[in-house]
Design a protein around this motif. Structure first.
Motif, mmCIF file in Angstrom:
data_model
loop_
_atom_site.group_PDB
_atom_site.id
_atom_site.type_symbol
_atom_site.label_atom_id
_atom_site.label_comp_id
_atom_site.label_asym_id
_atom_site.label_seq_id
_atom_site.Cartn_x
_atom_site.Cartn_y
_atom_site.Cartn_z
ATOM 1 N N LEU A 1 0.836 -1.199 0.000
ATOM 2 C CA LEU A 1 0.000 0.000 0.000
ATOM 3 C C LEU A 1 0.868 1.245 0.000
ATOM 4 C CD1 LEU A 1 -2.765 1.486 0.493
ATOM 5 C CD2 LEU A 1 -2.309 1.198 2.923
ATOM 6 N N GLN B 1 5.932 10.531 -3.403
ATOM 7 C CA GLN B 1 5.338 10.934 -2.131
ATOM 8 C C GLN B 1 6.177 12.050 -1.518
ATOM 9 O OE1 GLN B 1 5.515 6.685 -0.894
ATOM 10 N NE2 GLN B 1 3.822 7.195 0.446
ATOM 11 N N CYS C 1 -1.211 0.923 21.013
ATOM 12 C CA CYS C 1 -0.080 0.837 20.088
ATOM 13 C C CYS C 1 0.618 2.183 20.046
ATOM 14 C CB CYS C 1 -0.562 0.491 18.683
ATOM 15 S SG CYS C 1 -1.376 -1.105 18.610
ATOM 16 N N VAL C 2 1.906 2.166 20.341
ATOM 17 C CA VAL C 2 2.652 3.431 20.327
ATOM 18 C C VAL C 2 3.884 3.284 19.439
ATOM 19 C CG1 VAL C 2 1.851 4.105 22.625
ATOM 20 C CG2 VAL C 2 4.008 2.871 22.409
ATOM 21 N N LYS C 3 4.187 4.330 18.696
ATOM 22 C CA LYS C 3 5.319 4.276 17.783
ATOM 23 C C LYS C 3 6.425 5.218 18.231
ATOM 24 C CE LYS C 3 6.493 4.246 12.869
ATOM 25 N NZ LYS C 3 6.191 4.717 11.512
ATOM 26 N N VAL D 1 14.177 5.121 7.144
ATOM 27 C CA VAL D 1 14.313 6.284 8.016
ATOM 28 C C VAL D 1 15.573 6.151 8.864
ATOM 29 C CG1 VAL D 1 13.237 7.565 9.898
ATOM 30 C CG2 VAL D 1 11.831 6.545 8.110
ATOM 31 N N ASP E 1 0.366 9.583 19.500
ATOM 32 C CA ASP E 1 0.069 8.399 20.304
ATOM 33 C C ASP E 1 -0.127 8.756 21.781
ATOM 34 O OD1 ASP E 1 0.167 6.953 18.011
ATOM 35 O OD2 ASP E 1 2.169 6.140 18.348
ATOM 36 N N VAL F 1 6.511 -1.725 18.054
ATOM 37 C CA VAL F 1 7.393 -2.475 17.169
ATOM 38 C C VAL F 1 8.475 -1.482 16.758
ATOM 39 C CG1 VAL F 1 7.614 -3.688 14.964
ATOM 40 C CG2 VAL F 1 5.511 -3.906 16.312
ATOM 41 N N THR G 1 10.716 -2.632 7.779
ATOM 42 C CA THR G 1 9.364 -3.188 7.611
ATOM 43 C C THR G 1 8.378 -2.105 7.161
ATOM 44 O OG1 THR G 1 9.873 -4.724 9.390
ATOM 45 C CG2 THR G 1 7.557 -4.507 8.786
ATOM 46 N N VAL H 1 4.174 -0.929 6.140
ATOM 47 C CA VAL H 1 2.970 -0.906 6.974
ATOM 48 C C VAL H 1 2.244 -2.257 6.975
ATOM 49 C CG1 VAL H 1 1.345 0.016 5.236
ATOM 50 C CG2 VAL H 1 1.014 0.534 7.665
ATOM 51 N N GLY I 1 -3.119 5.747 17.771
ATOM 52 C CA GLY I 1 -3.177 7.147 17.375
ATOM 53 C C GLY I 1 -3.797 7.235 15.978
ATOM 54 N N SER J 1 0.953 8.123 12.575
ATOM 55 C CA SER J 1 2.261 8.369 13.169
ATOM 56 C C SER J 1 2.722 9.742 12.696
ATOM 57 C CB SER J 1 3.250 7.311 12.708
ATOM 58 O OG SER J 1 3.561 7.537 11.346
ATOM 59 N N MET K 1 0.724 7.642 7.557
ATOM 60 C CA MET K 1 -0.196 7.009 6.635
ATOM 61 C C MET K 1 -1.629 7.005 7.163
ATOM 62 S SD MET K 1 2.165 3.827 5.319
ATOM 63 C CE MET K 1 1.149 3.373 3.925
ATOM 64 N N GLY K 2 -1.780 6.808 8.471
ATOM 65 C CA GLY K 2 -3.125 6.794 9.044
ATOM 66 C C GLY K 2 -3.936 5.583 8.645
ATOM 67 N N VAL K 3 -3.294 4.460 8.450
ATOM 68 C CA VAL K 3 -3.984 3.265 7.957
ATOM 69 C C VAL K 3 -3.800 2.054 8.858
ATOM 70 C CG1 VAL K 3 -3.803 3.995 5.555
ATOM 71 C CG2 VAL K 3 -1.992 2.576 6.550
ATOM 72 N N LEU K 4 -2.829 2.131 9.745
ATOM 73 C CA LEU K 4 -2.508 0.956 10.534
ATOM 74 C C LEU K 4 -3.680 0.439 11.381
ATOM 75 C CD1 LEU K 4 0.684 -0.298 11.430
ATOM 76 C CD2 LEU K 4 -0.891 -0.252 13.346
HETATM 77 C C1 LIG Z 1 8.164 8.932 5.221
HETATM 78 C C2 LIG Z 1 7.661 7.529 5.277
HETATM 79 C C3 LIG Z 1 6.858 7.043 4.239
HETATM 80 C C4 LIG Z 1 6.384 5.735 4.274
HETATM 81 N N1 LIG Z 1 5.602 5.303 3.247
HETATM 82 C C5 LIG Z 1 5.131 4.021 3.280
HETATM 83 C C6 LIG Z 1 4.310 3.515 2.235
HETATM 84 O O1 LIG Z 1 3.974 4.210 1.261
HETATM 85 N N2 LIG Z 1 3.902 2.226 2.306
HETATM 86 C C7 LIG Z 1 4.224 1.439 3.369
HETATM 87 O O2 LIG Z 1 3.789 0.293 3.390
HETATM 88 N N3 LIG Z 1 4.986 1.887 4.380
HETATM 89 C C8 LIG Z 1 5.458 3.153 4.366
HETATM 90 N N4 LIG Z 1 6.227 3.608 5.396
HETATM 91 C C9 LIG Z 1 6.500 2.731 6.526
HETATM 92 C C10 LIG Z 1 5.362 2.800 7.530
HETATM 93 O O3 LIG Z 1 5.090 4.136 7.829
HETATM 94 C C11 LIG Z 1 5.731 2.049 8.786
HETATM 95 O O4 LIG Z 1 6.129 0.806 8.393
HETATM 96 C C12 LIG Z 1 4.705 1.691 9.795
HETATM 97 O O5 LIG Z 1 5.148 1.748 11.121
HETATM 98 C C13 LIG Z 1 3.248 2.008 9.708
HETATM 99 O O6 LIG Z 1 2.888 3.197 9.088
HETATM 100 P P1 LIG Z 1 2.730 4.592 9.825
HETATM 101 O O7 LIG Z 1 3.824 4.790 10.767
HETATM 102 O O8 LIG Z 1 2.533 5.578 8.749
HETATM 103 O O9 LIG Z 1 1.434 4.286 10.650
HETATM 104 P P2 LIG Z 1 0.057 5.022 10.783
HETATM 105 O O10 LIG Z 1 -0.961 4.214 10.091
HETATM 106 O O11 LIG Z 1 0.144 6.475 10.480
HETATM 107 O O12 LIG Z 1 -0.053 4.848 12.364
HETATM 108 C C14 LIG Z 1 -1.265 4.889 13.063
HETATM 109 C C15 LIG Z 1 -1.075 4.312 14.431
HETATM 110 O O13 LIG Z 1 -0.651 2.969 14.367
HETATM 111 C C16 LIG Z 1 0.202 2.669 15.465
HETATM 112 N N5 LIG Z 1 1.548 2.280 14.982
HETATM 113 C C17 LIG Z 1 2.102 2.542 13.779
HETATM 114 N N6 LIG Z 1 3.329 2.001 13.704
HETATM 115 C C18 LIG Z 1 3.565 1.395 14.889
HETATM 116 C C19 LIG Z 1 4.650 0.659 15.446
HETATM 117 N N7 LIG Z 1 5.764 0.433 14.772
HETATM 118 N N8 LIG Z 1 4.536 0.186 16.710
HETATM 119 C C20 LIG Z 1 3.404 0.386 17.410
HETATM 120 N N9 LIG Z 1 2.339 1.077 16.949
HETATM 121 C C21 LIG Z 1 2.425 1.559 15.705
HETATM 122 C C22 LIG Z 1 0.244 3.903 16.312
HETATM 123 O O14 LIG Z 1 -0.787 3.849 17.255
HETATM 124 C C23 LIG Z 1 -0.035 4.985 15.293
HETATM 125 O O15 LIG Z 1 -0.526 6.182 15.838
HETATM 126 C C24 LIG Z 1 6.709 4.909 5.369
HETATM 127 C C25 LIG Z 1 7.502 5.399 6.399
HETATM 128 C C26 LIG Z 1 7.990 6.686 6.362
HETATM 129 C C27 LIG Z 1 8.820 7.174 7.499
#
Ligand SMILES: Cc1cc2nc3c(=O)[nH]c(=O)nc-3n(C[C@H](O)[C@H](O)[C@@H](O)COP(=O)(O)OP(=O)(O)OC[C@H]3O[C@@H](n4cnc5c(N)ncnc54)[C@H](O)[C@@H]3O)c2cc1C
Ligand SMILES: Cc1cc2nc3c(=O)[nH]c(=O)nc-3n(C[C@H](O)[C@H](O)[C@H](O)COP(=O)(O)OP(=O)(O)OC[C@H]3O[C@@H](n4cnc5c(N)ncnc54)[C@H](O)[C@@H]3O)c2cc1C
Lengths: 320, 261
Positions: free
Chosen positions: A111, A129, B8-10, B27, B40, B64, B95, B97, B119, B122, B127-130
């Protein structure tokens, strides 16, 4: 030719602009097949056809309005199974991102969210992006499964391109989890008559410097003289001066208009995250040291209550 | 019966500092100061309030991330969470998302839960999809992007302010929720909280503990690939004029010249 599945964002059959932009991008990858759900789905066909959709799949059921997200995922998956597309594109709204997320897990695909551009590549679509409050630009692709990509508004021009737009009813069967989250009530937001914030060509925003809900009339008057949308910083929103739906920034809307006018906004990183990619940036701030001035094409160091009304009068005078 | 809440906290690079990508286009977490993603903190806060309203509740925070991610767990513990789970494994580096959601889902199932709180996004990946992915994997309702949340009996209720409407939502537990920064200011850890956090248990899990194959995660196993990263040229500062009474007119002249009027 390969087909690209496009998820349609519409309001009672009126297709929203970001979907038309998606169709432009989809045509770079193949032939767009659109999926429109809910009331008015069939009414989208004419517009979608004019913008390149070869087929329009439609489905309506009470589940789409009575329950959150999952029924739409079930429908998108049904469309995915029937079309076998080379990519699935969705707008980057909060809801569509969640639909995309669940589909990606179901079909075992990667995704990409919030793409700002999309090109065909040797190994599938390549998405651009913005990262870290637009300090970086990245190019990514999906390495496993069928690319599922959400695209931000204003990422591509809307280009008419006539295609059949044949309407086909899609059969959807809802899974066990579809009715998991009930929508108990829904209160539609009142329309202000102004352009939608994320789609507007010009955005006029106010911050803490506006100093009161009633003073936002000054910002609104400038916006109306320019035909612009109104934005606000989180400080203004937290103070209760303007609705949260107008917040620009990391936790608000991200905007990328032709022109962004910031008044009484300091330019904190979280605000910048939502507006830094605007083509032209203008600011009015009484503090010459405000970080927003690092970004501007044109800045006025001064009191917004003097500068903004004068600007509004001048815009009106020039427009006649 | 005790309400089991998992938050879940990042651990993310500080947005106030310089954030970079490393040579492998992941990163850079070595060079940057990290912290608990500010968004978070709102999740931890809502979990604490839900726990306060329950007869009996236990809050586990899960992350994680690399070794340093313990800082994020400590912060959440010092705010008042009861215990922590740290999923840490060298093979997790890079890793995406889809992989992260897999790891978190397994860790949450192992921990046991009635309610998962996340949250809204992050502050790095944004992404706001997790949360939606977690709900999909766990097969439970998602009640996401909430500006208000409460749990009564076995039901979670919330308010979601969407683009077009405000919705009131309801689901039976177990469920996954995510909360926005409109849900209410997060508390600061007290001195007592900080001292107490040092004694709270932090369990470490690796991929083996979660029955996850290394090739499903990490850079090599990722469903997405980043091919190029370019630093955007900083915007060059334009004209700055001090208002001497004609500022609005000067601005209008500029906008006319740029054909906006
Ligand atoms: C600049 C950037 C761009 C990226 N683009 C992509 C992409 O296009 N596709 C892709 O697959 N991955 C992408 N990643 C990797 C992805 O962001 C991380 O793998 C991942 O941790 C989940 O996405 P998020 O942090 O955006 O989570 P979000 O969906 O924004 O997080 C929402 C919530 O999920 C929980 N959460 C998220 N990560 C963790 C964790 N590691 N441990 C515990 N809780 C957590 C927290 O509660 C958080 O508030 C990107 C990373 C970066 C830094
Ligand atoms: C996790 C997180 C997420 C966030 N998300 C967002 C977000 O999405 N959007 C967002 O905006 N912020 C966000 N913030 C908040 C952000 O950090 C700033 O606090 C906020 O942007 C400040 O708003 P402001 O510029 O209006 O106020 P301030 O920083 O207080 O600036 C007000 C400015 O107005 C100027 N001013 C005052 N009076 C006048 C006058 N009469 N004429 C002209 N200028 C005047 C002052 O010189 C000052 O520069 C977030 C913060 C966090 C921690």
């Amino acid at each position: 030719m390969a087909e690209v599945l496009v998820y349609v964002d519409h309001v009672d059959g009126a297709v929203r602009k970001p979907t038309l932009e998606l169709l432009t991008l989809a045509r770079r990858l193949g032939e767009p097949v659109a999926l429109a759900l809910g009331a008015g789905a069939e009414a989208t066909a004419a517009t979608l056809g004019e913008h390149g959709a070869v087929r329009v799949l439609t489905a309506d059921a009470p589940e789409f309005t009575d329950y959150l997200v999952v029924p739409k995922v079930d429908a998108l998956q049904a469309a995915y199974d029937s079309v076998s597309p080379v990519a699935v594109l969705l707008p980057s709204s909060g809801e569509a991102k969640e639909i995309a997320a669940r589909l990606a897990v179901r079909i075992g695909s990667g995704l990409i969210t919030d793409a700002v551009d999309l090109e065909a590549g040797d190994q599938g679509p390549v998405a651009t992006q913005s990262a870290f409050a637009a300090a970086y630009s990245t190019k990514s692709r999906i390495s496993k499964g069928t690319p599922v990509i959400t695209v931000k508004p204003n990422s591509a021009p809307v280009e008419p391109s006539a295609a059949a737009g044949t309407v086909e009813a899609l059969a959807v069967s809802f899974g066990d989890t579809a009715t998991g989250t009930k929508v108990v009530s829904r209160e539609p937001r009142e329309s202000t008559g102004r352009p939608e914030l994320t789609e507007a060509a010009i955005v006029v925003s106010g911050g803490r410097g506006v100093n009161g809900a009633e003073n936002f009339a000054v910002i609104e008057a400038l916006a109306d003289s320019l035909g612009a949308a109104v934005g606000a910083s989180r400080a203004a929103v937290d103070a209760g001066w303007y609705p949260h739906s107008n917040q620009v920034g990391q936790t608000g809307k991200s905007v990328s208009p032709q022109l962004y006018i910031a008044s009484g906004i300091s330019g904190a990183i979280q605000h910048r995250a939502g507006m830094q990619t605007s083509k032209t940036i203008v600011a009015v701030n009484k503090d010459a040291e405000a970080p927003i001035f690092d970004l501007v094409d044109f800045g006025i160091v001064g009191d917004l209550f003097a500068v903004v009304p004068q600007l509004t009068d001048e815009v009106k005078a020039r427009k006649g | 019966m005790s309400l089991r809440i998992v938050v879940c906290v990042k651990y993310v690079p500080d947005a106030a500092g310089d954030r970079h990508f490393a040579d492998d286009l992941t990163v850079d977490r070595e060079d940057a100061d990290g912290l608990l993603s500010e968004l978070d903190e709102y999740a931890v806060e809502q979990a604490l309030q839900i726990a306060d309203d329950a007869d009996d509740a236990e809050i586990t925070v899960v992350t994680v991330g690399p070794e340093d991610a313990k800082d994020a767990l400590r912060k959440a513990l010092s705010m008042g969470a009861d215990k922590a789970v740290h999923v840490e494994d060298d093979d997790l580096h890079g890793t995406d998302v889809v992989g992260t959601s897999l790891v978190l889902a397994k860790a949450i199932e192992k921990t046991g839960y009635d309610l998962v709180v996340c949250g809204m996004a992050s502050t790095d990946g944004t992404m706001g999809v997790l949360p939606a992915m977690l709900a999909e994997r766990l097969g439970v309702p998602q009640v996401t992007l909430l500006s208000e949340v409460s749990v009564e009996g076995g039901t979670v209720k919330g308010r979601r302010d969407g683009d077009a409407a405000t919705e009131r939502l309801e689901a039976s537990l177990p469920a996954v929720v995510s909360v926005t920064d409109q849900s209410g200011e997060a508390r600061y850890p007290s001195f007592k909280g900080i001292m107490a956090a040092k004694k709270k248990p932090v369990e470490s899990l690796d991929l083996g503990d979660l029955d996850i194959d290394a090739d499903e995660v990490g850079l090599g196993g990722a469903w997405t690939a980043v091919d190029a990263v370019t630093e955007r040229p900083a915007r060059t500062q334009g004209t700055i004029v001090k208002d001497e009474g004609e500022g609005g007119k000067q601005l209008a002249a500029y906008l006319a010249e740029q054909k906006f009027i």
